[in-house]
Write a protein that holds these residues in place. Structure first.
Motif, short mmCIF file in Angstrom:
data_model
loop_
_atom_site.label_atom_id
_atom_site.label_comp_id
_atom_site.label_asym_id
_atom_site.label_seq_id
_atom_site.Cartn_x
_atom_site.Cartn_y
_atom_site.Cartn_z
N GLN A 163 95.68 91.28 -65.38
CA GLN A 163 96.86 91.25 -66.24
C GLN A 163 98.11 90.79 -65.50
O GLN A 163 99.13 90.50 -66.13
CB GLN A 163 97.10 92.62 -66.87
CG GLN A 163 97.36 93.74 -65.87
CD GLN A 163 97.65 95.06 -66.55
OE1 GLN A 163 98.66 95.20 -67.26
NE2 GLN A 163 96.78 96.05 -66.36
N TYR A 164 98.04 90.68 -64.18
CA TYR A 164 99.20 90.29 -63.38
C TYR A 164 99.21 88.77 -63.22
O TYR A 164 98.91 88.22 -62.16
CB TYR A 164 99.17 91.01 -62.03
CG TYR A 164 99.16 92.51 -62.21
CD1 TYR A 164 100.34 93.19 -62.49
CD2 TYR A 164 97.97 93.23 -62.15
CE1 TYR A 164 100.34 94.57 -62.69
CE2 TYR A 164 97.96 94.61 -62.35
CZ TYR A 164 99.15 95.27 -62.62
OH TYR A 164 99.14 96.63 -62.82
N HIS A 215 85.75 92.05 -70.19
CA HIS A 215 85.77 93.03 -69.11
C HIS A 215 85.92 94.45 -69.64
O HIS A 215 86.57 94.69 -70.66
CB HIS A 215 86.93 92.72 -68.16
CG HIS A 215 86.82 91.37 -67.54
ND1 HIS A 215 86.01 91.11 -66.46
CD2 HIS A 215 87.43 90.19 -67.85
CE1 HIS A 215 86.13 89.82 -66.13
NE2 HIS A 215 86.97 89.25 -66.95
N ALA A 216 85.33 95.39 -68.89
CA ALA A 216 85.45 96.81 -69.24
C ALA A 216 86.24 97.59 -68.22
O ALA A 216 86.63 98.73 -68.48
CB ALA A 216 84.06 97.43 -69.39
N ASP A 217 86.49 97.00 -67.07
CA ASP A 217 87.15 97.74 -65.99
C ASP A 217 88.61 97.38 -65.82
O ASP A 217 89.37 98.12 -65.20
CB ASP A 217 86.43 97.48 -64.67
CG ASP A 217 86.57 96.03 -64.25
OD1 ASP A 217 86.11 95.15 -65.01
OD2 ASP A 217 87.14 95.77 -63.18
N HIS A 218 89.02 96.23 -66.33
CA HIS A 218 90.42 95.85 -66.20
C HIS A 218 90.85 95.03 -67.41
O HIS A 218 90.04 94.37 -68.06
CB HIS A 218 90.69 95.06 -64.90
CG HIS A 218 90.11 93.68 -64.90
ND1 HIS A 218 88.82 93.41 -64.52
CD2 HIS A 218 90.66 92.48 -65.23
CE1 HIS A 218 88.59 92.11 -64.61
NE2 HIS A 218 89.69 91.53 -65.04
N VAL A 219 92.14 95.10 -67.71
CA VAL A 219 92.69 94.34 -68.82
C VAL A 219 92.83 92.88 -68.40
O VAL A 219 93.48 92.57 -67.40
CB VAL A 219 94.06 94.91 -69.24
CG1 VAL A 219 94.69 94.05 -70.33
CG2 VAL A 219 93.90 96.36 -69.72
N GLU A 274 99.02 99.37 -67.42
CA GLU A 274 98.78 99.26 -65.98
C GLU A 274 97.97 100.46 -65.48
O GLU A 274 97.04 100.31 -64.67
CB GLU A 274 100.09 99.16 -65.20
CG GLU A 274 100.82 97.85 -65.44
CD GLU A 274 101.97 97.66 -64.47
OE1 GLU A 274 102.14 98.50 -63.56
OE2 GLU A 274 102.70 96.65 -64.59
N ALA A 275 98.29 101.65 -65.96
CA ALA A 275 97.61 102.85 -65.49
C ALA A 275 96.17 102.93 -65.98
O ALA A 275 95.33 103.58 -65.36
CB ALA A 275 98.38 104.10 -65.94
N LEU A 276 95.86 102.26 -67.09
CA LEU A 276 94.52 102.35 -67.67
C LEU A 276 93.42 101.99 -66.68
O LEU A 276 92.36 102.61 -66.68
CB LEU A 276 94.41 101.39 -68.87
CG LEU A 276 94.87 101.87 -70.23
CD1 LEU A 276 94.67 100.75 -71.25
CD2 LEU A 276 94.12 103.11 -70.66
N GLU A 277 93.68 100.99 -65.85
CA GLU A 277 92.59 100.43 -65.03
C GLU A 277 92.62 100.91 -63.58
O GLU A 277 91.79 100.45 -62.78
CB GLU A 277 92.68 98.90 -65.08
CG GLU A 277 94.02 98.34 -64.65
CD GLU A 277 94.17 96.87 -64.91
OE1 GLU A 277 93.68 96.39 -65.94
OE2 GLU A 277 94.77 96.19 -64.07
#
Length: 374
Positions: A149-150, A174-178, A362-365
């Motif tokens: 996402q960055y 993806h399931a681990d990061h946005v 951001e905190a989700l991953e």
């Protein structure tokens, strides 16, 4: 007063031995948080709750365990309690700094590596989460694969090399990061490539399938449909390189349970993964495997020839594929699945276009990488 904060990117350099200065990493979080997710090589002194109350008694009692001839980098969750600990240590004569924004900052670090063995590929590693993405380029053009996402990281990497991004691709949902792919493609008004079986409810997707080619300058990313981790997982061939996404890692393979965790579904998906890996192992031994994730491998860049992966004994699941033993492959996966990635259901809903990212995106991953099958 000298700067008492240490940038997480500087820590990443030192973890990878790119910096001559030694640093002692002191993690003051609770023990259970440290055990779940930590910076490699760090030491845990679980005094987080004490530091919240400005209680330095345990830290004072343990001062003789800390090195007097090294810089001490203190880390906590967000850089608050670590700053208190670092100030206390400085008052007692230690060269101590707090890692800016703590583990939250560590999770945002990205590092670039040019791959000598492959022409036209830049590997972008996110050491705090195990995510790996790529900038594939030729003749002044580039395609970004599996961006986080960055997205500024990829814009900067392209600018540094005077490259124009002409497309963005995800190897899977993806399931681990946005994923940052849709936003990056939208800002640049370029195609977003994704296999249709992983597109969910997304619009403005250029769907790809087995045998397609994504042009990059005078070259192309050749698409191989490699289902198993997800129904729409793909790998990309680029010259002598294989961008294997979450299908093949250096020491494991992608877990097949994040779409449907029922045992029957996992077994069926594992069978598809076995077939996909069988197709990849037909490639030349000199093919350089570039995975979409890593666990604790220390090599940088993360690149290993397929022949070496075949010859080594560190990837047990790949050895079953080499032996044609589908039953052992499936049974090993079913019996050894680790905990799912943090918040993976919510992350997948975002990446499928079914939910919009919120303020906590951001905190989700943040947390350990758990995308491997074992």
């Amino acid at each position: 007063m000298s700067n008492t904060k240490l940038a997480p990117s500087q820590v990443a350099q030192r973890v990878q031995n790119d910096d001559a200065e030694d640093v002692f990493l002191l993690d003051v979080r609770r023990e259970e948080d440290y055990e779940e997710w930590r910076i490699p090589g760090s030491t845990n002194l679980p005094i987080y709750d004490e530091l919240l109350e400005y209680d330095f008694s345990t830290l004072e009692d343990r001062l003789d365990e800390l090195p007097e001839d090294e810089k001490i980098a203190v880390v906590c969750v967000a850089g608050v309690t670590s700053a208190r600990a670092a100030e206390f240590l400085r008052e007692h004569g230690y060269d101590a700094e707090s890692i800016d924004d703590g583990m939250n900052g560590w999770g945002r670090v990205h590092r670039q590596y040019d791959i000598d063995a492959v022409d036209g590929v830049v590997q972008i590693v996110r050491p705090g989460t195990g995510c790996v993405s790529y900038l594939v380029h030729d003749g002044g053009e580039a395609v970004v694969v599996d961006p986080t996402q960055y997205i500024d990281e990829y814009l900067a990497a392209a600018d540094e090399r005077d490259l124009r991004i002409v497309g963005v691709a995800d190897t899977h949902a993806h399931a681990d990061h946005v994923s940052g792919a849709r936003r990056l493609a939208g800002e640049l008004d370029v195609p977003y490539y994704l296999h249709g079986e992983d597109a969910g409810e997304l619009d403005r997707v250029t769907e790809i399938e087995d045998g397609d080619a994504i042009e990059v300058g005078d070259r192309a990313l050749d698409v191989r449909h490699t289902p198993g981790h997800t129904p729409g997982s793909v790998s990309f061939e680029y010259g002598d390189a294989l961008l294997s996404g979450d299908t093949l890692f250096l020491r494991s393979v992608g877990r097949p349970d994040l779409e449907d965790s029922s045992e029957d579904a996992v077994r069926e998906a594992a069978g598809h993964l076995f077939d996909s890996l069988g197709g990849l192992t037909d490639l030349d031994d000199g093919t350089v495997v570039l995975p979409g994730h890593f666990s604790d491998e220390e090599i940088r860049p993360l690149a290993t020839e397929l022949g070496e992966l075949r010859a080594e004994t560190t990837n047990e699941l790949l050895s079953y594929v080499e032996d044609g033993d589908e039953e052992a492959f499936v049974e090993t996966i079913v019996e050894s699945l680790a905990d799912e990635p943090a918040n993976y259901n919510e992350i997948k809903q975002i990446n499928w276009g079914r939910e919009q990212p919120g303020d906590d995106v951001e905190a989700l991953e943040l947390g350990p990488n758990n995308c491997a099958a074992n």
